[in-house]
Design a protein around this motif. Structure first.
Motif, mmCIF file in Angstrom:
data_model
loop_
_atom_site.group_PDB
_atom_site.id
_atom_site.type_symbol
_atom_site.label_atom_id
_atom_site.label_comp_id
_atom_site.label_asym_id
_atom_site.label_seq_id
_atom_site.Cartn_x
_atom_site.Cartn_y
_atom_site.Cartn_z
ATOM 1 N N ALA A 186 0.837 -1.201 0.000
ATOM 2 C CA ALA A 186 0.000 0.000 0.000
ATOM 3 C C ALA A 186 0.868 1.245 0.000
ATOM 4 O O ALA A 186 1.829 1.347 0.768
ATOM 5 N N TYR A 187 0.517 2.197 -0.869
ATOM 6 C CA TYR A 187 1.239 3.460 -0.950
ATOM 7 C C TYR A 187 0.310 4.605 -0.530
ATOM 8 O O TYR A 187 -0.899 4.568 -0.790
ATOM 9 N N PRO A 188 0.859 5.650 0.090
ATOM 10 C CA PRO A 188 0.011 6.793 0.476
ATOM 11 C C PRO A 188 -0.540 7.504 -0.748
ATOM 12 O O PRO A 188 0.179 7.736 -1.719
ATOM 13 N N ALA A 189 -1.822 7.849 -0.690
ATOM 14 C CA ALA A 189 -2.473 8.512 -1.823
ATOM 15 C C ALA A 189 -3.520 9.492 -1.311
ATOM 16 O O ALA A 189 -4.171 9.249 -0.292
ATOM 17 N N TRP A 190 -3.655 10.593 -2.015
ATOM 18 C CA TRP A 190 -4.597 11.651 -1.659
ATOM 19 C C TRP A 190 -5.455 11.992 -2.877
ATOM 20 O O TRP A 190 -4.983 11.949 -4.020
ATOM 21 N N LEU A 191 -6.706 12.380 -2.623
ATOM 22 C CA LEU A 191 -7.610 12.870 -3.667
ATOM 23 C C LEU A 191 -8.318 14.111 -3.151
ATOM 24 O O LEU A 191 -8.916 14.081 -2.072
ATOM 25 N N MET A 192 -8.233 15.207 -3.915
ATOM 26 C CA MET A 192 -8.884 16.444 -3.506
ATOM 27 C C MET A 192 -9.496 17.158 -4.704
ATOM 28 O O MET A 192 -9.152 16.884 -5.861
ATOM 29 N N THR A 193 -10.409 18.067 -4.402
ATOM 30 C CA THR A 193 -11.049 18.912 -5.412
ATOM 31 C C THR A 193 -10.810 20.367 -5.060
ATOM 32 O O THR A 193 -10.936 20.758 -3.890
ATOM 33 N N LEU A 194 -10.463 21.188 -6.050
ATOM 34 C CA LEU A 194 -10.305 22.630 -5.862
ATOM 35 C C LEU A 194 -11.612 23.303 -6.237
ATOM 36 O O LEU A 194 -12.045 23.262 -7.391
ATOM 37 N N ARG A 195 -12.238 23.947 -5.282
ATOM 38 C CA ARG A 195 -13.545 24.543 -5.500
ATOM 39 C C ARG A 195 -13.479 25.730 -6.470
ATOM 40 O O ARG A 195 -12.517 26.501 -6.462
ATOM 41 N N GLY A 196 -14.505 25.838 -7.288
ATOM 42 C CA GLY A 196 -14.622 26.969 -8.200
ATOM 43 C C GLY A 196 -13.741 26.897 -9.421
ATOM 44 O O GLY A 196 -13.670 27.852 -10.200
ATOM 45 N N THR A 197 -13.086 25.750 -9.652
ATOM 46 C CA THR A 197 -12.163 25.625 -10.778
ATOM 47 C C THR A 197 -12.756 24.788 -11.894
ATOM 48 O O THR A 197 -13.669 23.979 -11.677
ATOM 49 N N VAL A 198 -12.211 24.983 -13.102
ATOM 50 C CA VAL A 198 -12.611 24.216 -14.279
ATOM 51 C C VAL A 198 -11.383 23.496 -14.828
ATOM 52 O O VAL A 198 -10.285 23.621 -14.293
ATOM 53 N N HIS A 199 -11.580 22.750 -15.892
ATOM 54 C CA HIS A 199 -10.526 21.858 -16.382
ATOM 55 C C HIS A 199 -9.240 22.601 -16.736
ATOM 56 O O HIS A 199 -8.143 22.096 -16.499
ATOM 57 N N ILE A 200 -9.358 23.793 -17.302
ATOM 58 C CA ILE A 200 -8.153 24.500 -17.730
ATOM 59 C C ILE A 200 -7.598 25.413 -16.642
ATOM 60 O O ILE A 200 -6.674 26.187 -16.899
ATOM 61 N N SER A 201 -8.131 25.302 -15.417
ATOM 62 C CA SER A 201 -7.588 26.101 -14.318
ATOM 63 C C SER A 201 -6.174 25.682 -13.947
ATOM 64 O O SER A 201 -5.473 26.403 -13.251
ATOM 65 N N GLN A 202 -5.756 24.501 -14.391
ATOM 66 C CA GLN A 202 -4.415 24.015 -14.083
ATOM 67 C C GLN A 202 -3.443 24.257 -15.236
ATOM 68 O O GLN A 202 -2.345 23.716 -15.255
ATOM 69 N N SER A 203 -3.862 25.087 -16.191
ATOM 70 C CA SER A 203 -2.986 25.459 -17.301
ATOM 71 C C SER A 203 -2.821 26.978 -17.330
ATOM 72 O O SER A 203 -3.459 27.695 -16.564
#
Length: 636
Positions: free
Chosen positions: A440-457
């Motif tokens: 087992a490896y440590p893993a995280w899942l989160m959501t950034l509120r108010g963002t859309v798909h291209i918010s990470q570009s």
């Protein structure tokens, strides 16, 4: 569409998360202050200045992927590999890299050369043709806030960032950590872009990492997933990378015109009879054959890029520069090429082990496949996936028990993608896969509120009003960038070996990975910007938004002031929903086996559920009487 267990509340949806201010980013020059005709990218917030190098070299093993052809030519060919390397640079020695006859260092173009042709590529990808060229005009003058070919840093940066100590932080040397070497060894990140992306489309993410002490190799994929990419041919037929060499050794196809002019370009490839296989509502689903072949090509390109980085790290930069085809005389190149680089300074400056694989959308799908092949990618030790396009991933090979995620994983979703049922189910299953026994490896899942798909570009930074008006993005794009980077830096501080993790010591720990878990089914609907079914994954919804639209920036400012007036400070849950984090047992076991570290094990794991208790069924979203299948998609 509804959430089976979601808490229902009356009243309108919150328009904007109660967000903190973005990090301090002082403008560097007039170019960064002018709005039109030049659009500028924000400066980086870490203590290191940032340098870039543009490199295109022949592939060691040129070859064709898949039998798929168009106009009698194989469309998936590995001939050269193109990358931009972002890295911590030295402010003090910058003048040493200025080429003779030049006044100063230059900055790499964001759009790339030839600019009009590149804009046409974007127009074709967007389905707007040449009508998009005027829209792209401002970005034709945008340059990265980094210096081309600047000397790589040889000192420890101070334990401060530009917010606490201003721009002076970038001109100050810090004190080395106790027991550390005199010069830091920087960790390496390999970055893979999404559909419609390029090596510079995510320059803000890559540059931010570099400003905090990472070397980032951003590959431009020539698999038909980008808007347009130029592939150069070597000038001499006797040189590796020449047309004759590629045709004989790699069985590649070139048209007579391409042989004559010494280059060809690769545009976005639309699947036959199913051009929009990326849309969630696509009746035909995703083109599995094309997408699987593209991932195979992408992984090969990342291997080739890593080989070039090995050559650079060994001190063989001069040999690398001799084969570089991003210099004067080649298509799409700057006249500066790699002039002024002090290759000796690159020897042993970054680590070739414990490499981080990072990607957005289809690039995230590429990362997942690499993490499932750690026997092949032995140098990768963890992965970061931004808004993964689940339909683009290959399914695990049931007949091969070793074909599973075999490394720590951080998954960050945009809010728009979180509302896509099959995609959220897929990314949750990836977290389960990483945390599954026997290893087992440590893993995280989160959501950034108010963002859309291209918010990470970079697109949301260059065109914030477009994203706000048409995609209903409500988060400040610079704050969204901060949250992506801060969460990623926290993750790397936990999973990297201590000697590499200590390089990154100036970031602000907001405790994003230590927040109280927010299972999706427990989030009140008033906090959500869930769109109608036809807009799922594409945009958010803001009810009664006319007042907000007058000035999103002013609205956020007034809301922040009102919160301060009533003594309410922003909390992590206002901006981020942390859905899953590792248990104490998983993190303790990882640290014991791999020598990682955690500043606060109790805080990091508080409230975490064992992997067997992570509920995917209860948090799945219904869409009428039919569920969206994993084969459906959206632009990756």
């Amino acid at each position: 569409m509804r959430f089976p267990g979601a808490l229902q509340s009356k009243g309108q949806t919150e328009k904007v998360p109660n967000a903190q201010k973005p990090k301090f980013r002082p403008p560097r020059s007039l170019r960064d202050k002018v709005v039109f005709p030049i659009r500028s990218l924000p400066t980086y917030t870490g203590p290191y200045p940032v340098g870039t190098m543009e490199i295109e070299v022949p592939a060691r093993n040129p070859r064709v992927f898949s039998h798929i052809t168009r106009e009698g030519k194989h469309i998936l060919q590995l001939e050269t590999v193109l990358m931009t390397v972002y890295y911590p640079s030295s402010y003090h020695d910058r003048n040493l890299a200025v080429p003779e006859g030049k006044k100063n260092l230059s900055r790499e173009l964001w759009l790339g050369r030839p600019r009009v042709s590149m804009a046409k590529g974007y127009g074709k990808f967007a389905g707007l043709g040449d009508f998009l060229i005027p829209f792209m005009l401002p970005t034709m003058f945008t340059k990265l806030p980094a210096y081309r070919n600047a000397p790589v840093a040889e000192y420890w940066a101070p334990e401060v960032d530009t917010k606490s100590d201003g721009v002076e932080a970038k001109t100050t040397e810090g004190i080395k950590p106790e027991g550390a070497a005199d010069e830091p060894i920087f960790p390496l990140i390999m970055f893979s872009h999404g559909l419609g992306g390029t090596r510079t489309m995510y320059s803000s993410v890559c540059g931010e990492f570099a400003s905090y002490g990472f070397v980032v190799c951003a590959v431009e994929h020539r698999d038909g997933s980008g808007p347009r990419s130029y592939v150069n041919h070597a000038k001499s037929s006797e040189t590796p990378g020449s047309v004759s060499d590629a045709e004989q050794q790699g069985h590649m196809d070139h048209k007579p015109r391409e042989r004559e002019r010494g280059y060809h370009y690769v545009d976005y490839i639309f699947p036959k009879n199913n051009p929009y296989d990326t849309a969630p509502q696509s009746d035909k689903g995703v083109d599995a054959e094309l997408r699987a072949a593209q991932i195979d090509l992408r992984m090969a390109e990342l291997e080739e890029a890593y080989a070039a980085m090995c050559q650079l790290q060994r001190g063989e930069g001069e040999e690398l520069a001799k084969t570089n085809m991003r210099r004067k005389g080649f298509k799409g190149s700057s006249s500066r090429g790699l002039e002024g680089v002090d290759w000796a300074r690159w020897k042993n400056r970054f680590s070739l082990d414990n490499v981080t694989a990072c990607g957005h959308s289809f690039g995230a799908a590429t990362v997942i496949e690499m993490l499932r092949h750690t026997d092949r990618f032995t140098w990768i030790s963890q992965g970061i996936i931004y808004d993964i396009w689940g339909a683009g991933t290959k399914p695990p090979e049931k007949e091969s028990p070793d074909h599973r995620i075999d490394a720590p994983l951080l998954a960050i979703n945009s809010e728009a993608f979180t509302y896509w049922p099959s995609n959220f189910e897929l990314v949750t299953s990836l977290i389960q896969e990483a945390q599954a026994e026997p290893q087992a490896y440590p893993a995280w899942l989160m959501t950034l509120r108010g963002t859309v798909h291209i918010s990470q570009s970079d697109f949301s930074l260059l065109y914030p009003n477009i994203c706000s008006i048409f995609l209903k993005m409500v988060a400040n794009p610079r704050r969204a960038l901060d949250l992506n980077i801060n969460a990623s830096l926290e993750f790397l501080a936990h999973v990297l070996p201590p000697d590499l993790a200590q390089v990154n010591r100036a970031y602000k720990n907001e405790g994003l990975l230590e927040a109280e878990p927010h299972p999706l089914e427990h989030i009140p609907s008033i906090q959500m910007h869930r769109p109608d079914d036809k807009w799922v994954a594409a945009r958010l919804q803001i009810k009664h938004e006319s007042i907000y639209r007058l000035s999103p920036k002013l609205y956020r400012k007034l809301k922040r002031r009102a919160a301060e007036k009533h003594g309410r400070r922003p909390e992590t849950g206002d901006e981020v929903w942390l859905h899953v984090k590792p248990t104490a047992a998983v993190l303790e076991d990882f640290e014991r086996k791999h020598g990682g570290r955690s500043r606060s094990l109790e805080a990091v794991t508080e409230g975490a559920l064992p992997v067997d208790d992570i509920s995917t069924e209860d948090s799945r979203m219904e869409k009428g009487s039919e569920r969206a299948e994993l084969e459906d998609g959206v632009d990756g």
